[in-house]
Enzyme design. Sequence first.
Site, PDB file in Angstrom:
ATOM      1  N   TYR A 252      35.786  -1.244 -12.460  1.00  0.00           N
ATOM      2  CA  TYR A 252      36.545   0.000 -12.423  1.00  0.00           C
ATOM      3  C   TYR A 252      35.588   1.116 -12.026  1.00  0.00           C
ATOM      4  O   TYR A 252      34.694   1.483 -12.782  1.00  0.00           O
ATOM      5  CB  TYR A 252      37.157   0.301 -13.787  1.00  0.00           C
ATOM      6  CG  TYR A 252      38.398  -0.488 -14.079  1.00  0.00           C
ATOM      7  CD1 TYR A 252      39.651   0.071 -13.917  1.00  0.00           C
ATOM      8  CD2 TYR A 252      38.320  -1.810 -14.512  1.00  0.00           C
ATOM      9  CE1 TYR A 252      40.806  -0.655 -14.179  1.00  0.00           C
ATOM     10  CE2 TYR A 252      39.460  -2.543 -14.775  1.00  0.00           C
ATOM     11  CZ  TYR A 252      40.697  -1.960 -14.603  1.00  0.00           C
ATOM     12  OH  TYR A 252      41.823  -2.687 -14.863  1.00  0.00           O
ATOM     13  N   HIS A 433      54.474  -2.333 -14.979  1.00  0.00           N
ATOM     14  CA  HIS A 433      53.177  -2.983 -14.794  1.00  0.00           C
ATOM     15  C   HIS A 433      52.757  -3.836 -15.983  1.00  0.00           C
ATOM     16  O   HIS A 433      52.733  -3.384 -17.124  1.00  0.00           O
ATOM     17  CB  HIS A 433      52.067  -1.965 -14.544  1.00  0.00           C
ATOM     18  CG  HIS A 433      50.719  -2.624 -14.545  1.00  0.00           C
ATOM     19  ND1 HIS A 433      50.313  -3.431 -13.527  1.00  0.00           N
ATOM     20  CD2 HIS A 433      49.733  -2.648 -15.464  1.00  0.00           C
ATOM     21  CE1 HIS A 433      49.117  -3.922 -13.814  1.00  0.00           C
ATOM     22  NE2 HIS A 433      48.744  -3.466 -14.983  1.00  0.00           N
TER      23      HIS A 433
END
Length: 606
Positions: A252, A433
Amino acid sequence: MAFRFVFLLGSLLSFIAFSHNIDVDVPVPYWNDIMHRFRVHNRTVAPTPPGNLPTVDQTSTPSRPTQTYEHTKQLDQKGDYMLFWRTNNTHITFETHVKTLGYVGFGISQTGGMYPADIVLGWVKDGQVFLKDCHTVGYVAPVVDRSQDWVLEFGSETDDCTILRFSRKIDTCDSDDIKITDDTAKIIFSYHPDDPVSMTSLPWHGTTRRGTQSLMLLATTLSEEASGMPENVITHDFLNQHYRIPPVPTTYRCTTFDFPDLGKKHHVVKVEANIQEGHTPYVHHMLLYHCANISLSLANSTYMCYDNAPAAFVNCRAVFAAWEIGGGAFYYPPDVGMSLGTDRDPRFFILETHYNNQANISGIVDSSGIRITYTPEVRKYDAGMLITGFFVDPSEIIPPYEESFISKGYCSEQDLARGVPEEGVNVFAVLQHSHLLAKKFRTRVFRNGSEMEPFADDNYYDFNFQEFHYLKRERKLKKGDSIEVNCDFDSRARTSLTLGGLSTYEEMCLSFLLYYPRMDVEACWSFPLYQTVSNDTLLAQQEMYKWDWTKPEVRRKFDVVMNETLYRHSSFGNFLEGGWQFHDFYPPQRRNLYVRPEVDMCSNSP
C-alpha cells in the site's frame, strides 16, 4: 481490492483517547496489535424476429458496432474479443467482434468455467452465417440444445474479424439455458482460427484463445453522451511517479498532492483509472482521499500507507474518488457532480494504491493513478460519498470450513441522523467491496423497522469485478433510516480463521454509496465487541483464536457469540460537528424483511 482508510489504525487511537465526544474506552494494546499485524503482513430495442439467415456484410469494421448499444466491454487483454450489448424488459442483444476467421464462442457460466454453461457458437463460411444454441455437459465439446432460443440477427466477416449479432429472451424457460438476472454474470468466451466441419468435430480453442469475465448484464449504464458531458472540461491526473513496486505480494503506497486553487466552484463529472500500459495485473485498487485543514506544504510526499504514516494526515480518511480492479470510467448523472473550488472543498489529496504482486516480481516501475474530469459549468447538486459496513479490523472473524457465514456491518439511525437532512438524500450508485471469500453481497436499508428494497443485492459476487453500479432508479435515504451491509462468505477452503484486514487473503465488508445532495456524514460503520467471551475485545479475540475450529460444535458456539454480541458503532465527517463519535448497542431485531419479487415469464410457455 483491500480498502483501508488512511490512518484509521494509527491516529484513530488519539481520537479515542482524547475526544470529549467518546463515551467508551478502547484498550490501547488492541490498536497497537492491529498496527503490528498490518506492518508484518434503458433504451428499448426489440430483437429482430427469426427469419432467413442474414447475408454477409463485408463493409463492417471491428472497431464500430453495427447498431447502438448501452454497454461495451473488451473481454481479453489484447483487444481481440469485443462485446457490445443492450437490454429491454424481455430480451438481451449481444454483438461480438472477434479477430478470427474461424468460429466464435460466447457463453454464460454459473462458475466462470466451461461447465455448467449456456453457450452460443457462431461462424461464417462460404458466405453463410451459422449460429448454434448449446450447453455443456462436462469438459467436452458443447451439445446443441433441442430448443434453439438464441436468434441470429446479423453476421459478417472482414479481412481478419468475425462479427455476430444475436439475441434471446432474458428468461427462455429452457432448462438448458441460464436465466439472466440482476446478479453478476460469469461470461466465458473462446475462438478458433478455423470453422468447424460439424458440431461433432469442433476443434479445441486451446489455452490462449479463451477466457472469462464478470459482468452485470442487466445493469443500468450512463454513457458520456447521456451524462451530459460538457465541452468545457479539464482533466487532472493524480499519479504515482516512477514507483518501483516491491517484490512482495501486497503493498500500500500513498502519495500526497495539492490541487490548484480554481477560484470558483467546479464539478467533477467523470472519474477513471489511468493505468500504465501493461500494469493492469499489478494495480489492484486506488483510492483518492480528501483532507481538511492540512497545510499544502505537506504535498508531494510519499510513504507506506499503513507503516508509520505521518500523524499530520489524521483527517485524511474521506474518499473523494475510487477505482477497483475490473472497473471502467464512471460518469456522474447530468445534474450531479463532486464539488471542487469552494471553501468547503478539498485541495489536499492522498492517492492510495494497492499493488498486487503475487509473483514477487522485481523491477516493475509504475506511474499509474486516478484521473478526474471537471468543469466550470456547475450542476444543480453536489454529490457525496458514504462509506458504510464492517469497520476494517481483525475483530471481523470468519470461521473456516463454512459454506455460508454472514458478516454484518451496521450504520445506525443515530449515526445517519447526524448528517441526513429532513428531506433525505438520493442514492444513485453503489460499489460493494469484499475479498476472496465473499460469494454474496447485500446493502440493505431499513425504515421504521421494516426492510426496504436493498440498494444492492448480488448473489454471485466476484472479487475481480468491482465498480460503481448505477441503481435502476434513484433511491431515497431518509432521516431515521439505518443501513446493514451483509457479506456471505464461503470459507470451506480455509483451515484457520480469516480476519478482517488489508491483504487480499484477509477480508472486508464495505459498501460505498454515491448520493446527492452532499451531507456531512462520510463514514458510518461498526464492529463486534465479543463481550460474552471477555470484556476486553483483544482478550476475547485471543481466547477465540485458541478454539478448535475444526469442530462443528465450536463453530456453532461462535454463532451464539455473534448473536449475543454488542457492536461498537461510529460515524465521522470532515465538517461534522463533534468529529468522531462512538456508541455501543445490540443489533436491532429485524421484522418485515424484503423479499425479491419473482417475475414468472414461463407460466404460459409450453
